[in-house]
Scaffold this motif. Structure first.
Motif, mmCIF file in Angstrom:
data_model
loop_
_atom_site.group_PDB
_atom_site.id
_atom_site.type_symbol
_atom_site.label_atom_id
_atom_site.label_comp_id
_atom_site.label_asym_id
_atom_site.label_seq_id
_atom_site.Cartn_x
_atom_site.Cartn_y
_atom_site.Cartn_z
ATOM 1 N N MET A 186 0.846 -1.190 0.000
ATOM 2 C CA MET A 186 0.000 0.000 0.000
ATOM 3 C C MET A 186 0.886 1.246 0.000
ATOM 4 S SD MET A 186 -3.147 1.053 0.252
ATOM 5 C CE MET A 186 -4.010 2.526 0.655
ATOM 6 N N THR A 187 0.671 2.117 -0.940
ATOM 7 C CA THR A 187 1.461 3.342 -1.055
ATOM 8 C C THR A 187 0.828 4.437 -0.215
ATOM 9 O OG1 THR A 187 2.092 2.752 -3.286
ATOM 10 C CG2 THR A 187 2.349 5.045 -2.681
ATOM 11 N N GLU A 188 1.658 5.109 0.567
ATOM 12 C CA GLU A 188 1.228 6.271 1.340
ATOM 13 C C GLU A 188 2.050 7.465 0.873
ATOM 14 O OE1 GLU A 188 1.352 8.087 5.860
ATOM 15 O OE2 GLU A 188 2.266 6.139 5.465
ATOM 16 N N VAL A 189 1.375 8.551 0.503
ATOM 17 C CA VAL A 189 2.066 9.761 0.069
ATOM 18 C C VAL A 189 1.953 10.800 1.178
ATOM 19 C CG1 VAL A 189 2.235 11.556 -1.687
ATOM 20 C CG2 VAL A 189 1.507 9.242 -2.332
ATOM 21 N N ARG A 190 3.090 11.374 1.535
ATOM 22 C CA ARG A 190 3.137 12.390 2.590
ATOM 23 C C ARG A 190 3.756 13.669 2.054
ATOM 24 N NH1 ARG A 190 6.544 8.865 6.860
ATOM 25 N NH2 ARG A 190 5.393 6.934 6.583
ATOM 26 N N VAL A 191 3.350 14.787 2.643
ATOM 27 C CA VAL A 191 4.075 16.024 2.408
ATOM 28 C C VAL A 191 5.406 15.874 3.136
ATOM 29 C CG1 VAL A 191 4.152 18.503 2.865
ATOM 30 C CG2 VAL A 191 2.006 17.437 2.129
ATOM 31 N N ALA A 192 6.479 16.148 2.428
ATOM 32 C CA ALA A 192 7.824 15.999 2.995
ATOM 33 C C ALA A 192 8.159 17.261 3.780
ATOM 34 C CB ALA A 192 8.839 15.732 1.890
ATOM 35 N N HIS B 85 7.217 19.629 -1.033
ATOM 36 C CA HIS B 85 7.729 18.339 -1.509
ATOM 37 C C HIS B 85 6.823 17.212 -1.037
ATOM 38 C CE1 HIS B 85 11.607 19.912 -2.918
ATOM 39 N NE2 HIS B 85 11.415 20.814 -1.968
ATOM 40 N N PHE B 86 6.751 16.170 -1.843
ATOM 41 C CA PHE B 86 5.955 14.990 -1.543
ATOM 42 C C PHE B 86 6.844 13.767 -1.659
ATOM 43 C CE2 PHE B 86 3.320 18.289 -3.193
ATOM 44 C CZ PHE B 86 2.138 18.231 -2.466
ATOM 45 N N VAL B 87 6.566 12.772 -0.825
ATOM 46 C CA VAL B 87 7.292 11.508 -0.917
ATOM 47 C C VAL B 87 6.286 10.372 -0.723
ATOM 48 C CG1 VAL B 87 7.995 11.531 1.521
ATOM 49 C CG2 VAL B 87 9.296 10.185 -0.129
ATOM 50 N N ALA B 88 6.409 9.362 -1.577
ATOM 51 C CA ALA B 88 5.559 8.171 -1.484
ATOM 52 C C ALA B 88 6.347 7.059 -0.829
ATOM 53 C CB ALA B 88 5.106 7.750 -2.881
ATOM 54 N N TYR B 89 5.688 6.360 0.079
ATOM 55 C CA TYR B 89 6.318 5.255 0.790
ATOM 56 C C TYR B 89 5.556 3.954 0.545
ATOM 57 C CZ TYR B 89 8.959 8.612 3.597
ATOM 58 O OH TYR B 89 9.816 9.608 4.011
ATOM 59 N N ASP B 90 6.320 2.884 0.467
ATOM 60 C CA ASP B 90 5.785 1.536 0.574
ATOM 61 C C ASP B 90 6.374 1.011 1.873
ATOM 62 O OD1 ASP B 90 4.956 -1.052 0.436
ATOM 63 O OD2 ASP B 90 5.990 -1.535 -1.435
ATOM 64 N N GLY B 91 5.587 1.023 2.936
ATOM 65 C CA GLY B 91 6.127 0.755 4.264
ATOM 66 C C GLY B 91 7.069 1.882 4.631
ATOM 67 N N ASP B 92 8.325 1.554 4.911
ATOM 68 C CA ASP B 92 9.319 2.577 5.243
ATOM 69 C C ASP B 92 10.180 2.964 4.052
ATOM 70 O OD1 ASP B 92 8.542 2.705 7.896
ATOM 71 O OD2 ASP B 92 9.951 1.146 8.527
#
Length: 146
Positions: free
Chosen positions: A1-7, A45-52
């Motif tokens: 599951m991909t989670e996108v966060r504001v960096a 900035h945005f970064v997408a994570y798969d887990g960590d």
């Protein structure tokens, strides 16, 4: 599951920059001096994570009154067919709307133009070169007038 966060922390920004370094500098041969610029200091900035694991990134900045510019969209090669790019762009567009932007523009590598077209972006103008790579300008209304 991909989670996108504001960096918005040093760690998440570094994760976004790591993805950009891998995709643009190492994979595509973009000069580091072109990849990192003054807009990195003021853009969201945005970064997408798969887990960590950071797997995608992008940045958004206000380009003109009511117009945002999406830049440095990058997804690790091993994750390009997994919906990461779509998740990143959804997060960018949601933030742009929240920031009151009416439309977005971007410079797409020509090979990625179909991806952006599938998200509702339209091509404007002729192909041009940026960082030694063919690009096209694309734009999308976010529901307001352009």
């Amino acid at each position: 599951m991909t989670e996108v966060r504001v960096a918005d922390t040093e760690r998440t920004r570094e994760d976004a920059f790591t993805v950009r370094q891998t995709v643009f500098v190492e994979e595509q041969g973009v000069d580091e001096e072109l990849e990192y610029d003054a807009h990195d200091e003021t853009a969201t900035h945005f970064v997408a994570y798969d887990g960590d694991e950071p797997v995608g990134a992008a940045r958004l900045r206000e380009y003109a009154d009511g117009v945002g510019k999406v830049e440095r969209v990058a997804v690790l090669e091993s994750r390009r067919e997994d919906g990461v790019g779509r998740a990143v762009m959804t997060a960018v567009e949601d933030r742009a709307r929240a920031d009151g932007l009416e439309s977005l523009k971007l410079h797409s590598q020509t090979r990625a133009a179909g991806f952006y077209r599938s998200l509702g972006y339209e091509r404007y103008g002729e192909e041009f070169e940026e960082a030694g790579i063919p690009h096209v300008e694309m734009r999308k209304s976010l529901g307001g007038s352009e």
